[in-house]
Design a protein around this motif. Structure first.
Motif, PDB file in Angstrom:
ATOM      1  N   GLU A   1     -10.545   1.501   3.161  1.00 47.51           N
ATOM      2  CA  GLU A   1     -10.988   0.332   2.408  1.00 47.51           C
ATOM      3  C   GLU A   1     -12.470   0.029   2.633  1.00 47.51           C
ATOM      4  N   SER A   2     -12.995   0.410   3.787  1.00 46.81           N
ATOM      5  CA  SER A   2     -14.305  -0.081   4.232  1.00 46.81           C
ATOM      6  C   SER A   2     -15.485   0.271   3.332  1.00 46.81           C
ATOM      7  N   PRO A   3     -15.517   1.412   2.618  1.00 49.02           N
ATOM      8  CA  PRO A   3     -16.689   1.665   1.769  1.00 49.02           C
ATOM      9  C   PRO A   3     -16.687   0.913   0.445  1.00 49.02           C
TER      10      PRO A   3
ATOM     11  N   ASN B   1       0.807  -1.211   0.000  1.00 46.72           N
ATOM     12  CA  ASN B   1       0.000   0.000   0.000  1.00 46.72           C
ATOM     13  C   ASN B   1       0.842   1.264   0.000  1.00 46.72           C
ATOM     14  N   GLU B   2       2.008   1.205   0.636  1.00 45.66           N
ATOM     15  CA  GLU B   2       2.875   2.373   0.671  1.00 45.66           C
ATOM     16  C   GLU B   2       3.525   2.626  -0.686  1.00 45.66           C
TER      17      GLU B   2
ATOM     18  N   LEU C   1      -4.107   0.788 -21.830  1.00 49.35           N
ATOM     19  CA  LEU C   1      -4.333   1.290 -20.480  1.00 49.35           C
ATOM     20  C   LEU C   1      -4.136   2.805 -20.498  1.00 49.35           C
ATOM     21  N   MET C   2      -5.202   3.559 -20.214  1.00 49.47           N
ATOM     22  CA  MET C   2      -5.150   5.012 -20.329  1.00 49.47           C
ATOM     23  C   MET C   2      -4.608   5.676 -19.065  1.00 49.47           C
ATOM     24  N   ARG C   3      -5.083   5.230 -17.918  1.00 52.18           N
ATOM     25  CA  ARG C   3      -4.566   5.725 -16.643  1.00 52.18           C
ATOM     26  C   ARG C   3      -5.052   4.803 -15.537  1.00 52.18           C
ATOM     27  N   LEU C   4      -4.360   4.841 -14.402  1.00 52.31           N
ATOM     28  CA  LEU C   4      -4.803   4.138 -13.216  1.00 52.31           C
ATOM     29  C   LEU C   4      -5.644   5.085 -12.369  1.00 52.31           C
ATOM     30  N   LYS C   5      -6.688   4.564 -11.756  1.00 56.09           N
ATOM     31  CA  LYS C   5      -7.562   5.375 -10.920  1.00 56.09           C
ATOM     32  C   LYS C   5      -6.843   5.761  -9.618  1.00 56.09           C
ATOM     33  N   ASP C   6      -6.981   7.006  -9.221  1.00 59.16           N
ATOM     34  CA  ASP C   6      -6.440   7.486  -7.951  1.00 59.16           C
ATOM     35  C   ASP C   6      -7.558   7.354  -6.924  1.00 59.16           C
ATOM     36  N   LYS C   7      -7.552   6.264  -6.152  1.00 65.92           N
ATOM     37  CA  LYS C   7      -8.700   5.882  -5.340  1.00 65.92           C
ATOM     38  C   LYS C   7      -8.529   6.254  -3.874  1.00 65.92           C
ATOM     39  N   LEU C   8      -9.652   6.343  -3.183  1.00 64.01           N
ATOM     40  CA  LEU C   8      -9.656   6.590  -1.747  1.00 64.01           C
ATOM     41  C   LEU C   8      -8.871   5.517  -1.006  1.00 64.01           C
ATOM     42  N   GLY C   9      -9.179   4.282  -1.279  1.00 64.22           N
ATOM     43  CA  GLY C   9      -8.512   3.144  -0.662  1.00 64.22           C
ATOM     44  C   GLY C   9      -8.141   2.149  -1.733  1.00 64.22           C
ATOM     45  N   ASN C  10      -7.932   0.881  -1.323  1.00 61.17           N
ATOM     46  CA  ASN C  10      -7.595  -0.147  -2.297  1.00 61.17           C
ATOM     47  C   ASN C  10      -6.370   0.265  -3.109  1.00 61.17           C
ATOM     48  N   ARG C  11      -5.440   0.925  -2.411  1.00 62.14           N
ATOM     49  CA  ARG C  11      -4.319   1.570  -3.106  1.00 62.14           C
ATOM     50  C   ARG C  11      -3.358   0.568  -3.726  1.00 62.14           C
ATOM     51  N   SER C  12      -3.251  -0.599  -3.160  1.00 58.05           N
ATOM     52  CA  SER C  12      -2.294  -1.578  -3.682  1.00 58.05           C
ATOM     53  C   SER C  12      -2.730  -2.147  -5.019  1.00 58.05           C
TER      54      SER C  12
END
Length: 543
Positions: A414-416, A60-61, A249-260
């Motif tokens: 991650e929870s939502p 995740n880091e 692949l256009m871009r990776l999503k910059d997400k709240l969680g699920n970063r890994s």
């Protein structure tokens, strides 16, 4: 010269067996997968190790990075992951968490896999996405028997073989999914990706997908508009001749969680794909996959609850304030017991759904009908409760829980996700109505299951009576769908706990969830409950 001594700080929660979970082990035995207990213990011991915790932190880091081109300008569309990600994936695939039930005919295979997924997800949730997708892809792929015969042995392989190469030269492959487009969201029928039939029986796909789950998987199930309507397709990243398929692949999503985990936007420029199922029946075909990933949403949310509960209890057992350990203080005990009751209810429902999956696969129509309704109910409610549970568990650690070192912020972020993934709350609640209205025997199977606890607890009986009246009233039913799904979930969880959990747990659940005696926030259990027995299930889970 030292300025202070460090004391009254909580030691790391490592060196324990994550599978030492009374509710989980009882469910495993009850649902026919007791034979898996030894493997689960070994997985749980690794999951509770310092080494596994470090894998989760590092993955995740150091999140994935998209490389669209190489140094010479050639398109490569590669995603780079930290080595810790690959360690997590190696364990998950090696343990069969991605597809073991499809290659294992033993009764309880889906329950065993659910238990393993629940335990290992507590190490790190993000890598569960490709694991879950691969698990779910197989039943959908079976709509095309020739493709299933080719791909299923590789999907079920217990060897993690990362890298874009032709499937025929790999020891194992993983599957992803692409349904959502930017203009449609949950309305997948609004998709505009086109599928043009080619002379060799394949199709050329052109269009975009707003969310492509796990883009470094080897193969994907994709929805596209064929001449006969919306259709499901199998689209590999690398074609049999070794060339890269035209999936950009256009871009990776910059997400709240699920970063890994890498989630991406993709474009298809005449990408080659094979049809799965009939033209025009793509939604029905890919729903085979969605209904399996929805089970994993429930499992993942239950796993997050268990992780948060265990961290909260561990902290309270070691931290002192105002002259006493936190775990000895009445109000904190109320909070911990309430967190435990919520976790036990989620775990009981999870294992029951996995058991129904096994029995439905074996041809039991009543279990298939129950699973159809109860899965939609569980997807709605358990996933809705996860963020509330995570926030309260984090608060038990005070300010220490709000810093990244505790890993509680990662749990909270991650929870939502599981509430959104595979159909958000409204979609899940409306699916409950759809199941009740369209699936033969669905309502009867649900009421029969709840009725197994009839007469055992007055509060449950009264809640079940209220639910029956609500189910018989069609007035304004769509706008009431969320409340109906909530009531169904609580009555079903109450029935399971009354039948299978210790009396103290069932009593606390019925008193706080099925009557007006409990408050709205966690930690408001009414007086007179045996909180020692409830909390004792966490601190002393049994043999």
């Amino acid at each position: 010269m030292t300025t202070h001594d460090v004391f009254n700080q909580v030691p790391p929660l490592t060196g324990h067996d994550v599978s030492a979970d009374a509710a989980l082990l009882e469910g495993l035995e009850r649902e026919g997968a007791g034979w898996y207990a030894g493997d689960l213990h070994r997985l749980g011991t690794l999951a509770g190790s310092e080494r596994a915790a470090e894998w989760g932190r590092l993955a995740n880091e150091y999140p994935p990075v998209l490389r669209t081109h190489d140094r010479y300008g050639h398109r490569v569309d590669e995603v780079e992951f930290h080595p810790a990600w690959h360690e997590l994936m190696t364990v998950a695939v090696g343990g069969g968490l991605h597809a073991a039930p499809w290659a294992d005919a033993r009764p309880g295979a889906h329950v065993a896999r659910a238990a393993g997924f629940y335990v290992w997800s507590q190490v790190e949730a993000g890598h569960g996405c490709p694991i879950s997708m691969t698990y779910a892809a197989v039943p959908a792929l079976r709509h095309a028997p020739e493709l299933a015969a080719e791909w299923e042995p590789l999907l079920a392989s217990r060897e993690y073989d990362f890298g874009l190469r032709p499937a025929a030269g790999k020891r194992g492959v993983l599957a992803g999914m692409a349904m959502t487009e930017k203009q449609g969201g949950s309305d997948v029928r609004a998709g505009t990706t086109r599928a043009e039939p080619l002379s060799d029986g394949t199709y050329a796909l052109t269009g975009h997908k707003w969310f492509n789950s796990a883009p470094m998987c080897d193969v994907f199930l994709v929805l596209a508009q064929a001449p006969g309507g919306l259709t499901c397709f199998l689209l590999p990243r690398v074609l049999p001749d070794g060339t890269r398929n035209a999936m950009r692949l256009m871009r990776l999503k910059d997400k709240l969680g699920n970063r890994s985990n890498a989630s991406s936007e993709v474009e298809y420029h005449g990408a080659v794909a094979w049809r799965v199922g009939e033209e025009g029946r793509g939604v029905r075909t890919i729903l085979e996959m969605v209904n399996m990933t929805r089970l994993d949403c429930v499992i993942g949310s239950a796993a997050g609850m268990r992780y948060g509960l265990r961290q909260a209890v561990h902290h309270a057992a070691h931290r002192s304030a105002f002259g006493r350990r936190l775990v000895e203080q009445p109000l904190m005990r109320n909070v911990l017991a309430d967190l435990a009751v919520e976790s036990e209810a989620a775990t009981a429902l999870m294992t029951r759904l996995a058991g129904a999956t096994d029995r439905a696969a074996a041809g039991d129509p009543a279990e298939a009908a129950l699973r159809r309704t109860a899965l939609a109910v569980g997807k709605y409610w358990v996933c809705k409760r996860a963020p509330v549970h995570a926030a309260e568990a984090m608060e038990c650690l005070g300010g220490n829980g709000y810093v990244e070192d505790s890993q509680m912020p990662r749990l909270f972020r991650e929870s939502p996700l599981n509430g959104i993934w595979e159909g958000s709350g409204n979609v899940a609640a409306l699916d409950v109505l759809r199941a009740l209205g369209r699936e033969p025997g669905a309502l009867e199977a649900f009421t029969d299951e709840v009725g197994l606890a009839a007469g055992a607890d007055r509060r449950l009986d009264e809640a079940a009576d209220r639910l029956r009246k609500s189910l018989g009233d069609l007035t304004d039913i769509e706008s009431r769908a969320r409340r109906l799904a909530e009531d169904m979930a609580l009555v079903l969880q109450g029935s399971l706990l009354v039948r299978h959990a210790p009396a103290a747990v069932a009593d606390a659940f019925c008193a706080s969830r099925l009557t007006g005696e409990g408050g709205r926030a966690l930690g408001t259990l009414p007086s007179g409950l045996d909180l020692d027995a409830v909390i004792g299930r966490i601190t002393h889970p049994g043999p």
